[in-house]
Design a protein around this motif. Structure first.
Motif, mmCIF file in Angstrom:
data_model
loop_
_atom_site.group_PDB
_atom_site.id
_atom_site.type_symbol
_atom_site.label_atom_id
_atom_site.label_comp_id
_atom_site.label_asym_id
_atom_site.label_seq_id
_atom_site.Cartn_x
_atom_site.Cartn_y
_atom_site.Cartn_z
ATOM 1 N N THR A 1 -8.224 7.950 -5.859
ATOM 2 C CA THR A 1 -7.773 7.511 -6.864
ATOM 3 C C THR A 1 -8.149 5.668 -6.548
ATOM 4 O O THR A 1 -8.306 5.639 -6.105
ATOM 5 N N ILE A 2 -8.136 5.220 -7.630
ATOM 6 C CA ILE A 2 -8.292 3.507 -7.545
ATOM 7 C C ILE A 2 -6.817 3.320 -7.035
ATOM 8 O O ILE A 2 -7.339 1.857 -6.863
ATOM 9 N N HIS A 3 -5.952 3.788 -6.730
ATOM 10 C CA HIS A 3 -4.451 4.039 -6.655
ATOM 11 C C HIS A 3 -4.505 3.892 -4.941
ATOM 12 O O HIS A 3 -3.634 3.922 -4.879
ATOM 13 N N ASP A 4 -5.243 4.998 -4.249
ATOM 14 C CA ASP A 4 -5.559 4.841 -2.700
ATOM 15 C C ASP A 4 -6.288 4.723 -2.146
ATOM 16 O O ASP A 4 -5.912 5.340 -0.611
ATOM 17 N N ASP A 5 -7.392 4.665 -2.554
ATOM 18 C CA ASP A 5 -8.291 4.430 -1.796
ATOM 19 C C ASP A 5 -9.283 3.272 -1.727
ATOM 20 O O ASP A 5 -10.132 3.409 -3.278
ATOM 21 N N ASP A 6 -9.601 3.260 -1.215
ATOM 22 C CA ASP A 6 -10.484 1.667 -1.590
ATOM 23 C C ASP A 6 -12.122 1.725 -1.144
ATOM 24 O O ASP A 6 -12.728 0.800 -2.124
ATOM 25 N N ASP A 7 -12.364 2.892 -1.243
ATOM 26 C CA ASP A 7 -14.062 3.047 -1.258
ATOM 27 C C ASP A 7 -14.300 2.818 -2.456
ATOM 28 O O ASP A 7 -14.900 3.128 -3.241
ATOM 29 N N GLU B 1 -3.098 -5.115 -3.466
ATOM 30 C CA GLU B 1 -2.256 -4.886 -2.422
ATOM 31 C C GLU B 1 -1.807 -5.890 -2.152
ATOM 32 O O GLU B 1 -2.239 -6.820 -2.238
ATOM 33 N N ASP B 2 0.175 -6.488 -1.882
ATOM 34 C CA ASP B 2 -0.199 -7.721 -1.065
ATOM 35 C C ASP B 2 0.744 -8.629 -2.588
ATOM 36 O O ASP B 2 0.959 -10.184 -1.635
ATOM 37 N N ARG C 1 0.873 -1.276 0.207
ATOM 38 C CA ARG C 1 -0.173 -0.103 -0.238
ATOM 39 C C ARG C 1 0.816 1.169 -0.041
ATOM 40 O O ARG C 1 0.832 2.286 -0.496
ATOM 41 N N GLU C 2 1.710 0.908 0.816
ATOM 42 C CA GLU C 2 2.867 2.620 0.242
ATOM 43 C C GLU C 2 3.254 2.573 -0.761
ATOM 44 O O GLU C 2 3.624 3.997 -1.010
ATOM 45 N N ARG C 3 4.005 1.465 -1.437
ATOM 46 C CA ARG C 3 4.534 1.443 -2.399
ATOM 47 C C ARG C 3 3.531 2.537 -3.221
ATOM 48 O O ARG C 3 3.569 3.117 -4.511
ATOM 49 N N MET C 4 2.848 1.560 -3.606
ATOM 50 C CA MET C 4 1.298 2.803 -4.660
ATOM 51 C C MET C 4 0.600 4.546 -4.215
ATOM 52 O O MET C 4 0.810 4.429 -4.985
ATOM 53 N N ARG C 5 0.529 4.820 -3.248
ATOM 54 C CA ARG C 5 1.047 5.725 -2.544
ATOM 55 C C ARG C 5 1.966 6.339 -3.103
ATOM 56 O O ARG C 5 1.331 7.676 -2.823
ATOM 57 N N TRP C 6 2.375 6.121 -2.536
ATOM 58 C CA TRP C 6 4.537 6.694 -3.852
ATOM 59 C C TRP C 6 3.919 7.150 -4.788
ATOM 60 O O TRP C 6 4.454 8.621 -5.080
ATOM 61 N N GLY D 1 -10.478 -3.422 -4.147
ATOM 62 C CA GLY D 1 -9.681 -2.867 -3.838
ATOM 63 C C GLY D 1 -8.989 -2.238 -4.455
ATOM 64 O O GLY D 1 -8.661 -1.772 -5.912
ATOM 65 N N ILE D 2 -8.096 -0.779 -3.932
ATOM 66 C CA ILE D 2 -6.958 -0.248 -4.754
ATOM 67 C C ILE D 2 -5.831 -1.527 -5.823
ATOM 68 O O ILE D 2 -5.599 -2.167 -5.142
ATOM 69 N N ILE D 3 -5.293 -0.895 -6.402
ATOM 70 C CA ILE D 3 -4.820 -1.329 -7.367
ATOM 71 C C ILE D 3 -3.412 -0.162 -8.207
ATOM 72 O O ILE D 3 -3.181 0.396 -7.808
ATOM 73 N N ALA D 4 -2.264 -0.623 -7.921
ATOM 74 C CA ALA D 4 -1.169 -0.350 -8.509
ATOM 75 C C ALA D 4 -1.261 0.206 -9.824
ATOM 76 O O ALA D 4 -1.955 -0.149 -10.185
#
Length: 148
Positions: A46-52, A101-102, A20-25, A61-64
């Motif tokens: 965005t779809i990269h940082d917010d599950d909802d 994620e993961d 999740r941290e890597r995606m947030r960067w 859920g979020i995608i990279a």
């Protein structure tokens, strides 16, 4: 470079876990760079940082961001061919499945063909991809590198 590469030869990077941290960067990188004021800037969900938000768009859920896997392929090329490869290469990728994620991701490459150019450099054409559990299911593409 003295290392020889042959048609059909494959190489790979060590597996990396998409965090999740890597995606947030990646989400924060563009507005932070654009602001250029020494502070971290965020953007709307965005779809990269917010599950909802990702779920509202039909995802589980979020995608990279796809550029993460492209950068991991580029890193494999740098590790294999040397740090100057970015100035002496072409890389094209296509994102064919989301990375969650993961999820564990492995960047891979296979030599399609090699040729010696008139100036003595070697041209190495590659098939490149990121996989999970041995399936080319995430990111696919091709690259050409030039080595002395």
């Amino acid at each position: 470079m003295s290392k020889q590469f042959t048609d059909g030869q494959e190489f790979r990077a060590a597996p990396r876990r998409m965090t999740r941290e890597r995606m947030r960067w990646y989400v924060d990188a563009q507005p932070t760079i654009a602001a250029d004021d020494g502070r971290i800037h965020t953007q709307p969900p965005t779809i990269h940082d917010d599950d909802d938000y990702a779920r509202s768009q039909g995802l589980p859920g979020i995608i990279a961001d796809g550029m993460i896997s492209t950068n991991w392929i580029q890193s494999l090329l740098v590790d294999t061919f040397g740090s100057g490869v970015a100035a002496r290469s072409r890389l094209r990728t296509k994102y064919i499945a989301p990375i969650y994620e993961d999820q564990w991701v492995i960047a891979r490459a296979r030599v399609k063909q090699t040729a010696t150019l008139a100036d003595g450099r070697r041209q190495i054409d590659l098939e490149v991809w990121c996989e999970d559990d041995g399936e080319k299911m995430l990111t696919v593409g091709d690259a050409t590198v030039y080595v002395a």
